[in-house]
Scaffold this motif. Structure first.
Motif, mmCIF file in Angstrom:
data_model
loop_
_atom_site.group_PDB
_atom_site.id
_atom_site.type_symbol
_atom_site.label_atom_id
_atom_site.label_comp_id
_atom_site.label_asym_id
_atom_site.label_seq_id
_atom_site.Cartn_x
_atom_site.Cartn_y
_atom_site.Cartn_z
ATOM 1 N N ASN A 293 0.814 -1.223 0.000
ATOM 2 C CA ASN A 293 0.000 0.000 0.000
ATOM 3 C C ASN A 293 0.845 1.268 0.000
ATOM 4 O O ASN A 293 0.533 2.232 0.683
ATOM 5 N N GLN A 294 1.914 1.261 -0.781
ATOM 6 C CA GLN A 294 2.787 2.425 -0.899
ATOM 7 C C GLN A 294 2.648 3.030 -2.287
ATOM 8 O O GLN A 294 2.362 2.328 -3.254
ATOM 9 N N LEU A 295 2.859 4.319 -2.362
ATOM 10 C CA LEU A 295 2.915 5.010 -3.655
ATOM 11 C C LEU A 295 4.359 5.086 -4.117
ATOM 12 O O LEU A 295 5.272 5.243 -3.292
ATOM 13 N N PRO A 296 4.604 4.995 -5.411
ATOM 14 C CA PRO A 296 5.980 5.181 -5.896
ATOM 15 C C PRO A 296 6.426 6.627 -5.694
ATOM 16 O O PRO A 296 5.627 7.554 -5.762
ATOM 17 N N VAL A 297 7.707 6.776 -5.441
ATOM 18 C CA VAL A 297 8.292 8.091 -5.199
ATOM 19 C C VAL A 297 9.137 8.475 -6.411
ATOM 20 O O VAL A 297 10.014 7.714 -6.839
ATOM 21 N N ALA A 298 8.843 9.659 -6.954
ATOM 22 C CA ALA A 298 9.602 10.185 -8.091
ATOM 23 C C ALA A 298 11.066 10.351 -7.700
ATOM 24 O O ALA A 298 11.372 10.734 -6.565
ATOM 25 N N HIS A 299 11.962 10.047 -8.605
ATOM 26 C CA HIS A 299 13.410 10.140 -8.448
ATOM 27 C C HIS A 299 13.979 9.034 -7.564
ATOM 28 O O HIS A 299 15.190 8.944 -7.416
ATOM 29 N N LYS A 300 13.120 8.220 -6.959
ATOM 30 C CA LYS A 300 13.580 7.093 -6.156
ATOM 31 C C LYS A 300 13.113 5.784 -6.794
ATOM 32 O O LYS A 300 13.915 4.997 -7.268
ATOM 33 N N ASP A 301 11.802 5.562 -6.794
ATOM 34 C CA ASP A 301 11.242 4.338 -7.371
ATOM 35 C C ASP A 301 11.089 4.448 -8.884
ATOM 36 O O ASP A 301 11.207 3.457 -9.601
ATOM 37 N N VAL A 302 10.782 5.641 -9.342
ATOM 38 C CA VAL A 302 10.575 5.907 -10.771
ATOM 39 C C VAL A 302 11.460 7.086 -11.149
ATOM 40 O O VAL A 302 11.486 8.096 -10.454
ATOM 41 N N LYS A 303 12.182 6.923 -12.241
ATOM 42 C CA LYS A 303 13.104 7.974 -12.675
ATOM 43 C C LYS A 303 12.784 8.404 -14.101
ATOM 44 O O LYS A 303 12.477 7.567 -14.945
ATOM 45 N N LEU A 304 12.856 9.713 -14.338
ATOM 46 C CA LEU A 304 12.746 10.219 -15.701
ATOM 47 C C LEU A 304 14.010 9.819 -16.451
ATOM 48 O O LEU A 304 15.107 9.858 -15.892
ATOM 49 N N PHE A 305 13.843 9.433 -17.711
ATOM 50 C CA PHE A 305 15.023 9.196 -18.530
ATOM 51 C C PHE A 305 15.756 10.521 -18.671
ATOM 52 O O PHE A 305 15.126 11.564 -18.913
ATOM 53 N N PRO A 306 17.082 10.534 -18.512
ATOM 54 C CA PRO A 306 17.827 11.801 -18.612
ATOM 55 C C PRO A 306 17.547 12.557 -19.909
ATOM 56 O O PRO A 306 17.360 13.772 -19.884
ATOM 57 N N ALA A 307 17.499 11.864 -21.038
ATOM 58 C CA ALA A 307 17.248 12.551 -22.314
ATOM 59 C C ALA A 307 15.837 13.115 -22.369
ATOM 60 O O ALA A 307 15.621 14.193 -22.928
ATOM 61 N N ALA A 308 14.874 12.407 -21.780
ATOM 62 C CA ALA A 308 13.498 12.909 -21.751
ATOM 63 C C ALA A 308 13.423 14.175 -20.904
ATOM 64 O O ALA A 308 12.808 15.167 -21.299
ATOM 65 N N LYS A 309 14.058 14.143 -19.754
ATOM 66 C CA LYS A 309 14.059 15.318 -18.873
ATOM 67 C C LYS A 309 14.727 16.509 -19.567
ATOM 68 O O LYS A 309 14.206 17.624 -19.544
ATOM 69 N N GLU A 310 15.851 16.262 -20.205
ATOM 70 C CA GLU A 310 16.567 17.335 -20.909
ATOM 71 C C GLU A 310 15.713 17.909 -22.037
ATOM 72 O O GLU A 310 15.621 19.126 -22.201
ATOM 73 N N MET A 311 15.068 17.029 -22.799
ATOM 74 C CA MET A 311 14.226 17.471 -23.911
ATOM 75 C C MET A 311 13.053 18.314 -23.405
ATOM 76 O O MET A 311 12.747 19.368 -23.952
ATOM 77 N N ILE A 312 12.419 17.871 -22.325
ATOM 78 C CA ILE A 312 11.287 18.609 -21.761
ATOM 79 C C ILE A 312 11.738 19.988 -21.288
ATOM 80 O O ILE A 312 11.091 20.997 -21.569
ATOM 81 N N MET A 313 12.847 20.040 -20.572
ATOM 82 C CA MET A 313 13.345 21.324 -20.067
ATOM 83 C C MET A 313 13.689 22.269 -21.213
ATOM 84 O O MET A 313 13.404 23.460 -21.150
ATOM 85 N N GLU A 314 14.289 21.746 -22.260
ATOM 86 C CA GLU A 314 14.632 22.576 -23.419
ATOM 87 C C GLU A 314 13.379 23.126 -24.093
ATOM 88 O O GLU A 314 13.314 24.299 -24.431
ATOM 89 N N MET A 315 12.370 22.268 -24.297
ATOM 90 C CA MET A 315 11.152 22.722 -24.966
ATOM 91 C C MET A 315 10.374 23.705 -24.090
ATOM 92 O O MET A 315 9.732 24.621 -24.611
ATOM 93 N N LEU B 176 3.176 12.292 -12.213
ATOM 94 C CA LEU B 176 3.226 13.519 -13.018
ATOM 95 C C LEU B 176 3.281 14.748 -12.118
ATOM 96 O O LEU B 176 4.006 15.711 -12.405
ATOM 97 N N ASP B 177 2.527 14.722 -11.016
ATOM 98 C CA ASP B 177 2.591 15.819 -10.042
ATOM 99 C C ASP B 177 3.961 15.880 -9.375
ATOM 100 O O ASP B 177 4.553 16.955 -9.253
ATOM 101 N N GLN B 178 4.456 14.732 -8.933
ATOM 102 C CA GLN B 178 5.753 14.704 -8.253
ATOM 103 C C GLN B 178 6.881 15.203 -9.156
ATOM 104 O O GLN B 178 7.789 15.893 -8.685
ATOM 105 N N PHE B 179 6.826 14.836 -10.433
ATOM 106 C CA PHE B 179 7.849 15.291 -11.379
ATOM 107 C C PHE B 179 7.594 16.722 -11.861
ATOM 108 O O PHE B 179 8.355 17.250 -12.660
ATOM 109 N N GLU B 180 6.503 17.326 -11.384
ATOM 110 C CA GLU B 180 6.119 18.693 -11.751
ATOM 111 C C GLU B 180 5.942 18.845 -13.265
ATOM 112 O O GLU B 180 6.333 19.845 -13.865
ATOM 113 N N LEU B 181 5.330 17.842 -13.876
ATOM 114 C CA LEU B 181 5.061 17.867 -15.314
ATOM 115 C C LEU B 181 3.610 18.213 -15.619
ATOM 116 O O LEU B 181 3.310 18.696 -16.705
ATOM 117 N N LYS B 182 2.722 17.970 -14.683
ATOM 118 C CA LYS B 182 1.296 18.099 -14.969
ATOM 119 C C LYS B 182 0.896 19.514 -15.378
ATOM 120 O O LYS B 182 0.100 19.689 -16.299
#
Length: 116
Positions: A52-74, A101-107
């Motif tokens: 009954n745990q939620l995944p934690v961004a940057h710990k359990d689930v990680k953005l692909f580095p290239a995806a994060k870079e691409m999003i930040m650039e756009m 999506l909320d934890q990664f501040e993408l929403k």
């Protein structure tokens, strides 16, 4: 308009390709989540579900580095100012996906989110 939606086809290499078509950007970019923006796929986190745990961004689930870079650039590139960004994904962990999506501040950056 329907014709302005980019469908991912490549531009043919010809000498007659206009400069404006080379500089154009899509009006809509849609991302999948699992193995596109982040890893692992959410179904692989069954142990968390059993506890009954939620995944934690940057710990359990990680953005692909290239995806994060691409999003930040756009996000900061003025040429994408009129481009809308969306997510379309299928998962049994719909609540987890929205939470991540909320934890990664993408929403707040996404125009449309369809997770089913």
């Amino acid at each position: 308009s329907r014709s302005s939606v980019w469908r991912g086809s490549s531009v043919a290499s010809t000498t007659s390709t206009s400069t404006s078509s080379l500089n154009s950007v899509p009006s809509l970019i849609v991302f999948d989540l699992d193995n596109t923006l982040w890893t692992p796929e959410l179904y692989q986190l069954r142990k968390l579900a059993r506890n009954n745990q939620l995944p934690v961004a940057h710990k359990d689930v990680k953005l692909f580095p290239a995806a994060k870079e691409m999003i930040m650039e756009m996000k900061k590139d003025e040429k994408y100012a009129n481009t809308k960004f969306a997510v379309a994904s299928r998962t049994k962990s719909v609540d987890w996906a929205h939470d991540l999506l909320d934890q990664f501040e993408l929403k707040e950056w996404l125009f449309f989110v369809e997770i089913f």
